[in-house]
Design a protein around this motif. Sequence first.
Motif, PDB file in Angstrom:
ATOM      1  N   VAL A  87       5.278   7.802 -16.124  1.00 14.29           N
ATOM      2  CA  VAL A  87       5.435   6.684 -15.508  1.00 14.29           C
ATOM      3  C   VAL A  87       7.000   6.523 -15.005  1.00 14.29           C
ATOM      4  CG1 VAL A  87       6.548   4.490 -15.795  1.00 14.29           C
ATOM      5  CG2 VAL A  87       4.334   4.802 -17.214  1.00 14.29           C
ATOM      6  N   GLY A  88       7.342   7.386 -14.777  1.00  8.13           N
ATOM      7  CA  GLY A  88       8.939   7.736 -13.611  1.00  8.13           C
ATOM      8  C   GLY A  88       9.255   6.080 -13.134  1.00  8.13           C
ATOM      9  N   SER A  89       9.676   6.099 -11.677  1.00  7.91           N
ATOM     10  CA  SER A  89      10.153   5.159 -11.577  1.00  7.91           C
ATOM     11  C   SER A  89       8.945   3.500 -11.374  1.00  7.91           C
ATOM     12  CB  SER A  89      11.347   5.303 -10.302  1.00  7.91           C
ATOM     13  OG  SER A  89      11.970   6.731 -10.430  1.00  7.91           O
ATOM     14  N   ASP A  90       7.583   4.063 -11.008  1.00  3.23           N
ATOM     15  CA  ASP A  90       6.947   3.337 -10.396  1.00  3.23           C
ATOM     16  C   ASP A  90       6.511   1.912 -11.209  1.00  3.23           C
ATOM     17  OD1 ASP A  90       6.063   5.445  -9.232  1.00  3.23           O
ATOM     18  OD2 ASP A  90       4.184   5.987 -10.188  1.00  3.23           O
ATOM     19  N   ILE A  91       5.806   1.017 -10.613  1.00  6.56           N
ATOM     20  CA  ILE A  91       5.625  -0.542 -11.147  1.00  6.56           C
ATOM     21  C   ILE A  91       4.460  -0.307 -12.048  1.00  6.56           C
ATOM     22  CG2 ILE A  91       5.236  -2.798 -10.314  1.00  6.56           C
ATOM     23  CD1 ILE A  91       6.454  -2.448  -7.555  1.00  6.56           C
ATOM     24  N   ILE A  92       4.576  -0.359 -13.277  1.00  6.43           N
ATOM     25  CA  ILE A  92       3.901  -1.118 -14.144  1.00  6.43           C
ATOM     26  C   ILE A  92       2.436  -1.952 -14.258  1.00  6.43           C
ATOM     27  CG2 ILE A  92       3.778  -0.794 -16.995  1.00  6.43           C
ATOM     28  CD1 ILE A  92       6.362   0.922 -17.387  1.00  6.43           C
ATOM     29  N   HIS A  97       0.857  -1.236  -0.335  1.00 14.03           N
ATOM     30  CA  HIS A  97       0.244  -0.290   0.238  1.00 14.03           C
ATOM     31  C   HIS A  97       0.733   1.328   0.235  1.00 14.03           C
ATOM     32  CE1 HIS A  97       1.211   0.945   4.157  1.00 14.03           C
ATOM     33  NE2 HIS A  97      -0.063  -0.225   4.260  1.00 14.03           N
ATOM     34  N   GLN A  98       2.548   0.863   0.448  1.00  5.09           N
ATOM     35  CA  GLN A  98       2.931   1.992   0.064  1.00  5.09           C
ATOM     36  C   GLN A  98       3.505   2.079  -1.644  1.00  5.09           C
ATOM     37  OE1 GLN A  98       5.619   0.863   3.021  1.00  5.09           O
ATOM     38  NE2 GLN A  98       5.339   2.504   4.240  1.00  5.09           N
ATOM     39  N   GLN A  99       3.395   1.392  -1.588  1.00  4.89           N
ATOM     40  CA  GLN A  99       4.050   1.861  -3.674  1.00  4.89           C
ATOM     41  C   GLN A  99       2.813   2.358  -4.176  1.00  4.89           C
ATOM     42  OE1 GLN A  99       7.017   1.066  -4.779  1.00  4.89           O
ATOM     43  NE2 GLN A  99       6.645   1.715  -6.733  1.00  4.89           N
ATOM     44  N   SER A 100       3.971   2.991  -5.447  1.00  6.42           N
ATOM     45  CA  SER A 100       3.069   4.064  -6.138  1.00  6.42           C
ATOM     46  C   SER A 100       2.678   3.065  -7.897  1.00  6.42           C
ATOM     47  CB  SER A 100       3.259   5.324  -6.433  1.00  6.42           C
ATOM     48  OG  SER A 100       2.904   5.985  -7.577  1.00  6.42           O
ATOM     49  N   PHE A 101       1.925   2.793  -8.507  1.00  2.86           N
ATOM     50  CA  PHE A 101       1.711   1.621  -9.836  1.00  2.86           C
ATOM     51  C   PHE A 101       0.756   3.028 -10.618  1.00  2.86           C
ATOM     52  CE2 PHE A 101       1.149  -1.317  -5.679  1.00  2.86           C
ATOM     53  CZ  PHE A 101       1.891  -2.040  -6.124  1.00  2.86           C
ATOM     54  N   VAL A 102       1.919   2.188 -11.605  1.00  5.32           N
ATOM     55  CA  VAL A 102       0.955   3.049 -12.819  1.00  5.32           C
ATOM     56  C   VAL A 102      -0.038   1.434 -13.619  1.00  5.32           C
ATOM     57  CG1 VAL A 102       1.379   3.829 -15.725  1.00  5.32           C
ATOM     58  CG2 VAL A 102       2.096   4.736 -13.177  1.00  5.32           C
ATOM     59  N   VAL A 103      -1.247   1.653 -13.878  1.00  5.34           N
ATOM     60  CA  VAL A 103      -1.615   0.582 -14.395  1.00  5.34           C
ATOM     61  C   VAL A 103      -2.364   1.634 -15.964  1.00  5.34           C
ATOM     62  CG1 VAL A 103      -3.719  -0.561 -14.944  1.00  5.34           C
ATOM     63  CG2 VAL A 103      -3.316   0.165 -12.161  1.00  5.34           C
ATOM     64  N   LEU A 104      -1.637   0.926 -16.983  1.00  2.00           N
ATOM     65  CA  LEU A 104      -1.766   1.170 -18.017  1.00  2.00           C
ATOM     66  C   LEU A 104      -2.322   0.019 -19.394  1.00  2.00           C
ATOM     67  CD1 LEU A 104       0.684   0.649 -20.557  1.00  2.00           C
ATOM     68  CD2 LEU A 104       2.061   1.485 -18.917  1.00  2.00           C
ATOM     69  N   ALA A 161      -7.266  -1.274 -13.166  1.00  2.00           N
ATOM     70  CA  ALA A 161      -6.650  -0.594 -12.506  1.00  2.00           C
ATOM     71  C   ALA A 161      -7.665  -1.062 -11.080  1.00  2.00           C
ATOM     72  CB  ALA A 161      -6.928   0.847 -12.372  1.00  2.00           C
ATOM     73  N   ILE A 162      -9.197  -1.053 -11.446  1.00  2.00           N
ATOM     74  CA  ILE A 162     -10.012  -2.060 -10.339  1.00  2.00           C
ATOM     75  C   ILE A 162      -9.722  -2.747  -9.899  1.00  2.00           C
ATOM     76  CG2 ILE A 162     -12.492  -2.458 -10.278  1.00  2.00           C
ATOM     77  CD1 ILE A 162     -12.110   0.909 -10.053  1.00  2.00           C
ATOM     78  N   VAL A 163      -9.413  -4.371 -11.616  1.00  2.07           N
ATOM     79  CA  VAL A 163      -9.380  -5.249 -10.386  1.00  2.07           C
ATOM     80  C   VAL A 163      -7.967  -5.407 -10.434  1.00  2.07           C
ATOM     81  CG1 VAL A 163      -8.547  -7.271 -12.279  1.00  2.07           C
ATOM     82  CG2 VAL A 163     -10.722  -6.335 -13.603  1.00  2.07           C
ATOM     83  N   PHE A 164      -7.040  -4.534 -10.656  1.00  2.00           N
ATOM     84  CA  PHE A 164      -6.321  -5.108 -10.277  1.00  2.00           C
ATOM     85  C   PHE A 164      -5.710  -4.943  -8.278  1.00  2.00           C
ATOM     86  CE2 PHE A 164      -2.254  -2.881  -8.510  1.00  2.00           C
ATOM     87  CZ  PHE A 164      -1.189  -4.100  -8.130  1.00  2.00           C
ATOM     88  N   MET A 165      -6.617  -3.415  -8.394  1.00  3.85           N
ATOM     89  CA  MET A 165      -6.585  -3.056  -6.225  1.00  3.85           C
ATOM     90  C   MET A 165      -7.430  -4.878  -5.842  1.00  3.85           C
ATOM     91  SD  MET A 165      -8.051   0.921  -6.185  1.00  3.85           S
ATOM     92  CE  MET A 165      -8.954   1.316  -7.069  1.00  3.85           C
TER      93      MET A 165
END
Lengths: 634, 229
Positions: B122-127, B41-48, B206-210
């Motif tokens: 995107v930066g350094s986020d997990i894709i 929950h501390q990590q930032s993700f980019v869903v694309l 993104a919803i599915v991922f959460m």
Amino acid sequence: MKNEIVHRVYDFLKEYPPFSLLPKDAILQISSHVLVKFLPDKTTLFKIGEMPPSLFYIVNEGAIHLHQEDGQMVEHCDEGDVFGIRPLLAESPYLLTAQASEDTILYCIRTEDFLPYLSHHPKILAFLASNFAVGSGNMFYKKSSTPISEGKTNSENVLTELFAIDTQKTPIYCHIQHTIQEAAVLMANHQIGSIVVCDEEIRPIGIVTDKDLRIKVVAGDIRKKENISLIMSAPVICVKHGLSIAELQILMIKNRINHLAVTQDGTIQSKLIGVVSEHDLVVQQADNPSILIREIRKSQSGEQLKRVRDKVERLIKKYIEQEVSIPFITQVVSSINDEIIQQAIKISEHKLGKEIYQNIKYCWLALGSEGREEQLLRTDQDNALVYVQDDAIPDIKDKCMLLAKEVTAILNEVGYEYCPADMMASNPAWCQSVAEWQETFHKWIYQPGEKEIMMCTIFFDYRPVYGDISLASALTNYIFSTFDKQEVFLHLLAKNALENPAPLSFFRNFIVEKNGEHKDSFDIKLRAMMPLTDAARLLTLAARNGGENNTCKRFLALADIEPQNDELYRMAADAYEILIRIRTKHGFKKGDSGRYIQPDDMDKMERLLLRNAFQPIDELQKMIKVRFQLGGIL
Amino acid sequence: MIWQKLKNILHFDTSDKNVYADFYKTYLQQFQKLDTKKQIHQQSFVVLDTETTGLDLVKDNILSIGAVRIINNSMDITDSLSIIVKNEQTQTQNAVAIHGLVQTELKGQSPQDALVAFFDFVGSDIIVGHHIDFDIAMLHKLSKNRGGDVLKNKILDTSYLARRLDHASDPHSLDRKEYTLDKLCTRFNVVPKARHTADGDAYITAIVFMKLVNLLSQKGVNKICDLLK
């Protein structure tokens, strides 16, 4: 390009208040700033005492429960429900805890996006205020039969019936040792028409009126030197101080008296502090129940009765507008309705020959909503007649039916239309001797088809309105004793009670009629009132609690019988009151029975109240399912 | 496709960093190493998600890129990406049939501008993406064609996560075809609205991922390193 995510949010928000009240551009603007939040089952969103962020929430999917500190759930929010609006209205901590009751997606709205619209859209403010009130636990309308303070109501529109009358003016009374003459002198000196007779401690024992003096002394043979107790009426009906005019009036109507004694604790055991006469009440008001009832008793035709009933309609309208409590209104109106029926019977008996009906023991039964004392607006007639078979009277059934034909014709003229299904005492099937009725019930209970069950739901709310009340009790006793031998019947009645599931999620699933004349309107009777009426009847019959027909009172009686379900039954009683109120209000608006409501005609407050009223339906039906073990039958 | 991926990796390893275009240089400079000990929950993700002119890595091109960011089960719509890529090539009839994009809508940004915006976002986020390999390969192709190179971010496939949820010991034994986005939508009760638009699908994914992450956390997957296994 059009951003699909924003549009997805927009498509959702535009369906639900308060957003639905905004123009498209505004909703789009708000949508583009939404925060989408996933809240897994059982996760807490916020707690009591926390300072809110500058967000409020709408449930996109799933459900949120709002709890009080003691863990009691105050509200169930599902798809489209807005909650957590505290930061919009006040800078204060949350008063409730919000927790997901299943996996939930929330759209979090930024208050700064929304606030600008508040000041320009009063409807939104009204919606949020009502929503806010609900969240605080004030779920239902105020129930005010107590005096309304003057500041709250428009002075031109003041409901005089609700003001407490000044009952504390120094009472004139005489002692039980006084003679008739001494009492008469006191009355003459004070120019009063009645006097209360008290004991040494000024506790009321009896009452003497002008009429007593005229009939018993002047025209009778009691001498004026005799003791006052010889001509007084006793006991006196006592009340507490502070009752409203309307409440006093009801007591007078019920007891058929014109005077009430006001005592310290409302009983004859305490000191007299005042006297109220009907005249005192009458001078303060015009259209009032007691005057209407007097007019009814004077009426000699259906046409005259209709004129009075039209006035009653005005009275109800005034009550509804002033949000007078529903139990009070239904009590007044059903007393008046009963008077109309009684008068219609008297007129009919007189026309057909009073001497014929003097010898027939019969009882007129009101069925359906009038039987339940819930009829405010005039609906179709539902009535029946029960008589005692007497071989000495030839063609007794024909005579009863002839009377019923007359009565139903008068009632039709008054505005109670003929029942389209012919469930009226003029129908031979609904005009039967005690033995015939018992046979009919036996058939219904032992061979219950769909039609029989429906008959039961209409008939079992019967209430004696005129004639020999003991005949009605005989029927009730018979029904209960038959149930004891045929438990399965109650299960079928239970199945019937579940036929209309609760339209629980109002905003999501506004169940409107799909076909016919009332397409796209909400059938408040079928969808919301009948499930409650059916549940109340079933549970009351199962508890063998005869004699109570009114749905609200049935629920309150059930609450006493089953203290473990007290809260649910009280909620159901409240819900039913709200439904009556909404139905009556819409009936007035459209000049009909109010049964079919256009969703668009309802304001947000009504929608919100309705939604809350649906809650107990669902819970009651779940309980019935378990209690009557309907898992297998359904 | 695998060959292309290998080529990409080789290409990256042997390339000269000085010849990179600015967008990629900036990306490399700002890229931060992932702390895999962090809680999810501390990590930032980019869903694309991307929409392309077709399924051929060589011949086809990216038409649009949609992405949202997720931190702590929240998605801020103001922090999302929705780019239409102006295409030099004539679009094929095929793409119109699938995506319903018509010529007038295909104005968009130049591939150059799209890359700047995308790498910045995107930066350094997990894709994260659904059947993400193809999207990544297409993005790599676009990047390399414009003087950039491959993404260094960690990548997660929702299709794989779903299979892992169902069969932790051997996710690959489950049929990929049973784990399409449509099937996951049905399973997780997500209304498949605006499918086959890049941002619409990114939202759904993104919803599915959460929901997937929540279910995995109930099976003890709490840290980033657990999730990336």
